[in-house]
Design a protein around this motif. Sequence first.
Motif, PDB file in Angstrom:
ATOM      1  N   ALA A   8       0.823  -1.215   0.000  1.00 28.18           N
ATOM      2  CA  ALA A   8       0.000   0.000   0.000  1.00 28.18           C
ATOM      3  C   ALA A   8       0.850   1.255   0.000  1.00 28.18           C
ATOM      4  O   ALA A   8       0.476   2.282  -0.580  1.00 28.18           O
ATOM      5  CB  ALA A   8      -0.928  -0.010   1.215  1.00 28.18           C
ATOM      6  N   ALA A   9       2.013   1.179   0.671  1.00 29.12           N
ATOM      7  CA  ALA A   9       2.919   2.332   0.730  1.00 29.12           C
ATOM      8  C   ALA A   9       3.772   2.463  -0.526  1.00 29.12           C
ATOM      9  O   ALA A   9       4.536   3.429  -0.650  1.00 29.12           O
ATOM     10  CB  ALA A   9       3.817   2.206   1.953  1.00 29.12           C
ATOM     11  N   GLY A  10       3.667   1.494  -1.435  1.00 31.18           N
ATOM     12  CA  GLY A  10       4.454   1.553  -2.663  1.00 31.18           C
ATOM     13  C   GLY A  10       5.922   1.230  -2.450  1.00 31.18           C
ATOM     14  O   GLY A  10       6.782   1.633  -3.250  1.00 31.18           O
ATOM     15  N   ILE A  11       6.230   0.495  -1.399  1.00 29.13           N
ATOM     16  CA  ILE A  11       7.609   0.112  -1.092  1.00 29.13           C
ATOM     17  C   ILE A  11       7.847  -1.252  -1.727  1.00 29.13           C
ATOM     18  O   ILE A  11       7.368  -2.278  -1.229  1.00 29.13           O
ATOM     19  CB  ILE A  11       7.848   0.075   0.432  1.00 29.13           C
ATOM     20  N   THR A  12       8.577  -1.259  -2.848  1.00 30.03           N
ATOM     21  CA  THR A  12       8.741  -2.477  -3.642  1.00 30.03           C
ATOM     22  C   THR A  12      10.148  -3.048  -3.615  1.00 30.03           C
ATOM     23  O   THR A  12      10.324  -4.245  -3.839  1.00 30.03           O
ATOM     24  CB  THR A  12       8.349  -2.208  -5.109  1.00 30.03           C
ATOM     25  N   ASP A  13      11.147  -2.220  -3.337  1.00 26.21           N
ATOM     26  CA  ASP A  13      12.531  -2.699  -3.330  1.00 26.21           C
ATOM     27  C   ASP A  13      12.706  -3.757  -2.236  1.00 26.21           C
ATOM     28  O   ASP A  13      12.362  -3.504  -1.068  1.00 26.21           O
ATOM     29  CB  ASP A  13      13.480  -1.526  -3.076  1.00 26.21           C
ATOM     30  N   PRO A  14      13.225  -4.943  -2.567  1.00 24.87           N
ATOM     31  CA  PRO A  14      13.335  -6.017  -1.568  1.00 24.87           C
ATOM     32  C   PRO A  14      14.167  -5.639  -0.343  1.00 24.87           C
ATOM     33  O   PRO A  14      13.800  -5.993   0.782  1.00 24.87           O
ATOM     34  CB  PRO A  14      13.989  -7.167  -2.357  1.00 24.87           C
ATOM     35  N   GLU A  15      15.278  -4.930  -0.553  1.00 28.04           N
ATOM     36  CA  GLU A  15      16.114  -4.546   0.589  1.00 28.04           C
ATOM     37  C   GLU A  15      15.368  -3.575   1.496  1.00 28.04           C
ATOM     38  O   GLU A  15      15.429  -3.685   2.732  1.00 28.04           O
ATOM     39  CB  GLU A  15      17.416  -3.915   0.105  1.00 28.04           C
ATOM     40  N   LEU A  16      14.647  -2.650   0.885  1.00 25.74           N
ATOM     41  CA  LEU A  16      13.898  -1.671   1.673  1.00 25.74           C
ATOM     42  C   LEU A  16      12.729  -2.342   2.400  1.00 25.74           C
ATOM     43  O   LEU A  16      12.439  -2.017   3.556  1.00 25.74           O
ATOM     44  CB  LEU A  16      13.406  -0.557   0.750  1.00 25.74           C
ATOM     45  N   ARG A  17      12.072  -3.275   1.740  1.00 26.24           N
ATOM     46  CA  ARG A  17      10.984  -3.997   2.399  1.00 26.24           C
ATOM     47  C   ARG A  17      11.497  -4.765   3.622  1.00 26.24           C
ATOM     48  O   ARG A  17      10.870  -4.772   4.684  1.00 26.24           O
ATOM     49  CB  ARG A  17      10.319  -4.962   1.404  1.00 26.24           C
ATOM     50  N   ALA A  18      12.669  -5.385   3.458  1.00 28.20           N
ATOM     51  CA  ALA A  18      13.265  -6.105   4.586  1.00 28.20           C
ATOM     52  C   ALA A  18      13.621  -5.159   5.715  1.00 28.20           C
ATOM     53  O   ALA A  18      13.495  -5.492   6.902  1.00 28.20           O
ATOM     54  CB  ALA A  18      14.497  -6.873   4.119  1.00 28.20           C
ATOM     55  N   ALA A  19      14.048  -3.942   5.361  1.00 28.30           N
ATOM     56  CA  ALA A  19      14.397  -2.942   6.374  1.00 28.30           C
ATOM     57  C   ALA A  19      13.168  -2.527   7.168  1.00 28.30           C
ATOM     58  O   ALA A  19      13.200  -2.444   8.406  1.00 28.30           O
ATOM     59  CB  ALA A  19      15.035  -1.726   5.698  1.00 28.30           C
ATOM     60  N   VAL A  95      24.495   0.375   6.392  1.00 30.90           N
ATOM     61  CA  VAL A  95      24.527  -1.071   6.578  1.00 30.90           C
ATOM     62  C   VAL A  95      23.271  -1.555   7.275  1.00 30.90           C
ATOM     63  O   VAL A  95      22.629  -2.499   6.834  1.00 30.90           O
ATOM     64  CB  VAL A  95      25.781  -1.501   7.378  1.00 30.90           C
ATOM     65  N   HIS A  96      22.904  -0.901   8.373  1.00 28.57           N
ATOM     66  CA  HIS A  96      21.814  -1.430   9.187  1.00 28.57           C
ATOM     67  C   HIS A  96      20.451  -1.104   8.575  1.00 28.57           C
ATOM     68  O   HIS A  96      20.186   0.020   8.167  1.00 28.57           O
ATOM     69  CB  HIS A  96      21.880  -0.886  10.609  1.00 28.57           C
ATOM     70  N   PRO A  97      19.556  -2.096   8.513  1.00 27.10           N
ATOM     71  CA  PRO A  97      18.240  -1.865   7.900  1.00 27.10           C
ATOM     72  C   PRO A  97      17.402  -0.793   8.591  1.00 27.10           C
ATOM     73  O   PRO A  97      16.627  -0.096   7.944  1.00 27.10           O
ATOM     74  CB  PRO A  97      17.565  -3.248   7.991  1.00 27.10           C
TER      75      PRO A  97
END
Length: 310
Positions: A8-19, A95-97
Amino acid sequence: MSARALDAAGITDPELRAAFEECRRLHAAHGKTYYLATLLLPPAKRPYVWALYGFARYADEFVDSLEAPDPQALITWGRAFLDALSIEPGSDRVVHPVSLAMLHTMRRWHIPRVHVEAFLDSMRMDIDVTGYSAYADLEKYMYGSASVIGMQMLPILEPVAPEAAPRARALGEAFQMSNFVRDVGEDLKRGRVYLPQEDLDLFGVTRETLARGVVTPSVRELLRFEIERTRKLYAFAEPGIDMLHPTSRDCVRTAFTLYGEILDAVERAHYQVLTQRVSVPLTRRLAVALPAARHARTVRRDQERWVRIA
């Protein structure tokens, strides 16, 4: 649940989603009441609140951990984060999510750098400062540790009146004072007393008195005094709830109610906060949150319908 909110927030990047998911886990594990309230926000806004909480919690743990505090790591990590704020988006060397999610949140909602600087300044105070002479001194600490958290939240909550800002600052301070009252015994284990020394002196209470773990009549009067002061903060903050976007009000009202009831729980426990941690029962939290969640869904549907018509 988190995947839906991230979508819903439009957060699609896998690294960012994991963060953001890492921040969500921190929030769910360590801020149960606040996390419950956050679920009443529109899904698209929830990840950003997870990031704000995750960032604050991660920083706080450097100085508040009873097992492995690492003050130097707070300084190093905080500097690295502030440096990263100056780097162009897309080239973040973080480095840190938790830091990555916070950077994204600050850029998305235009959260001023000065708020984070003030927060990190207060976290660094916990390295060396073990007490506060007067309430005015404590207020300076709480500005960075609590008031600016309210200010960071404000863009996400979308205020509809400028007067919401001082109310948000007061609410952050009220939340923290509630925690200070509840956590007197726990904070003593870290060598800190957040209740002002002038208040201790007023009621004839010393650190040694508190360390004995016995709630004497003087300790009881001291805590009663701090509770009354904190309730005045809540009273000032409350009108600010209706100064927020309609889809934000149920979330903040729920947090307002449940944090305020920490003070009620202290009273019901006969002020026994020196050797135990009191809390608002889960049954009560659900009794407040579930009707609010139903109302929040109705408000969101009405808002969506209004947008389609407009």
